[in-house]
Design an enzyme around this catalytic site. Structure first.
Site, PDB file in Angstrom:
ATOM      1  N   ASP A 108       0.852  -1.186   0.000  1.00 34.70           N
ATOM      2  CA  ASP A 108       0.000   0.000   0.000  1.00 34.70           C
ATOM      3  C   ASP A 108       0.899   1.251   0.000  1.00 34.70           C
ATOM      4  O   ASP A 108       1.761   1.380  -0.862  1.00 34.70           O
ATOM      5  CB  ASP A 108      -0.946  -0.093   1.213  1.00 34.70           C
ATOM      6  CG  ASP A 108      -1.956   1.018   1.336  1.00 34.70           C
ATOM      7  OD1 ASP A 108      -2.987   0.971   0.654  1.00 34.70           O
ATOM      8  OD2 ASP A 108      -1.709   1.952   2.129  1.00 34.70           O
ATOM      9  N   HIS A 290      -7.297  -6.521  -0.411  1.00 35.96           N
ATOM     10  CA  HIS A 290      -6.225  -5.527  -0.297  1.00 35.96           C
ATOM     11  C   HIS A 290      -5.145  -5.900   0.707  1.00 35.96           C
ATOM     12  O   HIS A 290      -3.976  -5.603   0.517  1.00 35.96           O
ATOM     13  CB  HIS A 290      -6.844  -4.176   0.102  1.00 35.96           C
ATOM     14  CG  HIS A 290      -5.842  -3.089   0.284  1.00 35.96           C
ATOM     15  ND1 HIS A 290      -5.088  -2.585  -0.754  1.00 35.96           N
ATOM     16  CD2 HIS A 290      -5.450  -2.413   1.399  1.00 35.96           C
ATOM     17  CE1 HIS A 290      -4.290  -1.630  -0.303  1.00 35.96           C
ATOM     18  NE2 HIS A 290      -4.489  -1.515   0.999  1.00 35.96           N
TER      19      HIS A 290
END
Length: 313
Positions: A108, A290
């Site tokens: 991320d 994610h």
């Protein structure tokens, strides 16, 4: 289940004008550094499943809470969270350990910093493993300006910049609920809701899907953000246009061997032109969302160690 007490004890290390809370494993493996860089809104603890596997494989594993997180410094000035400061912390961390370079792993926002570190200080990075966030092409317009035109004012990247303090306060008022609702897996598909996604998530009373982690693991993240609040970490977003300018005159091609790991159900899109900018890259996609290394820890470790072995690292 991972017990938080099994995570390494941290040290506070002075680097680049701040103190970083740094966790280490495999100190006996001096000379084989691998640095793990967390995303938002996370913590070094997000790498808890990778640390034992990497240290057992012979690596000196270094996991910082980056500035704005955990017990690391949280400067008040927004511009101290720009890319130059964030990558400067990692360069100084290498200097602290007397390492010329290292393997860097990012997830991320951590991936964004690793891409930026490699562009700005290419001699300090020997290999890249990034999860979720692919290389970000520097377009003709600054990133927030571009996103505002594309997605509107409610896009959370844009909202963080155009309405400073608003989301910060909502997340801080609902820290447990926000993080509980965010760290999920196998969420059902749903149409986008009006409003700002992170604010909606913080105010939602019922989480979707399944929990990503145990209550004791979640408590590590919750207690960290209850202590720091969210403004410091959100300030990373408030430097995206500044970062666009920082990278204006940088060679955009990354030559280091790179492993890019995607989650097939991640909302972050894959980058079809990755090999144009990162020619020595390989791509692996895992069946997950994610939070790749937390949702699929065993598979993530397997993919990383296999690739490192192929690289002769």
């Amino acid at each position: 289940m991972f017990k938080p007490s099994d995570f390494p004890e941290p040290s506070l290390i002075s680097v680049n004008g701040v103190k970083l809370e740094v966790f280490e494993a495999g100190k006996q493996n001096v000379g084989r550094p691998i640095v793990l860089c967390h995303g938002w809104p996370e913590h070094a603890f997000s790498w808890r499943h990778q640390v034992p596997a990497l240290s057992t494989a012979g690596y000196h594993v270094i996991i910082p809470n980056q500035r704005g997180y955990g017990n690391s410094s949280c400067p008040s000035e927004v511009t101290t969270y720009d890319l130059e400061h964030l990558v400067g912390d990692l360069v100084a961390l290498l200097d602290h350990y007397q390492y010329q370079d290292a393997i860097f792993v990012g997830h991320d926002w951590g991936a964004m910093v690793v891409w930026g570190l490699t562009l700005l200080h290419p001699k300090r990075v020997n290999k890249i493993i990034n999860l979720s966030l692919p290389y970000q092409e520097r377009g003709e317009k600054p990133w927030i300006e571009f996103m505002e035109e594309m997605f509107g004012d409610d896009n959370y990247f844009v909202h963080f910049n155009r309405h400073p303090g608003v989301a910060d306060a909502v997340l801080e008022e609902n820290t447990f609920q926000f993080l509980r609702n965010l760290y999920r897996k196998n969420e059902p598909a749903s149409a986008p809701q009006p409003g700002m996604a992170m604010i909606n998530l913080a105010r939602a009373e019922t989480p979707l899907g399944e929990p990503l982690m145990s209550d004791s693991e979640l408590a590590v993240f919750v207690s960290a953000f209850q202590a720091t609040g969210f403004t410091a970490s959100i300030n990373w977003y408030r430097n995206l246009d500044r970062n666009w300018h920082v990278l204006a005159n940088v060679n955009p091609i990354i030559q280091q061997p790179t492993l890019m790991i995607y989650g097939d159900r991640d909302v972050i899109p894959k980058f079809e032109k990755l090999t144009e900018f990162v020619p020595n890259s390989e791509v692996v996609s895992l069946e997950c969302g994610h939070w790749i290394q937390q949702e699929k820890p065993g598979k993530t470790n397997e993919v990383i160690l296999k690739w490192l072995g192929q690289q002769g690292s």
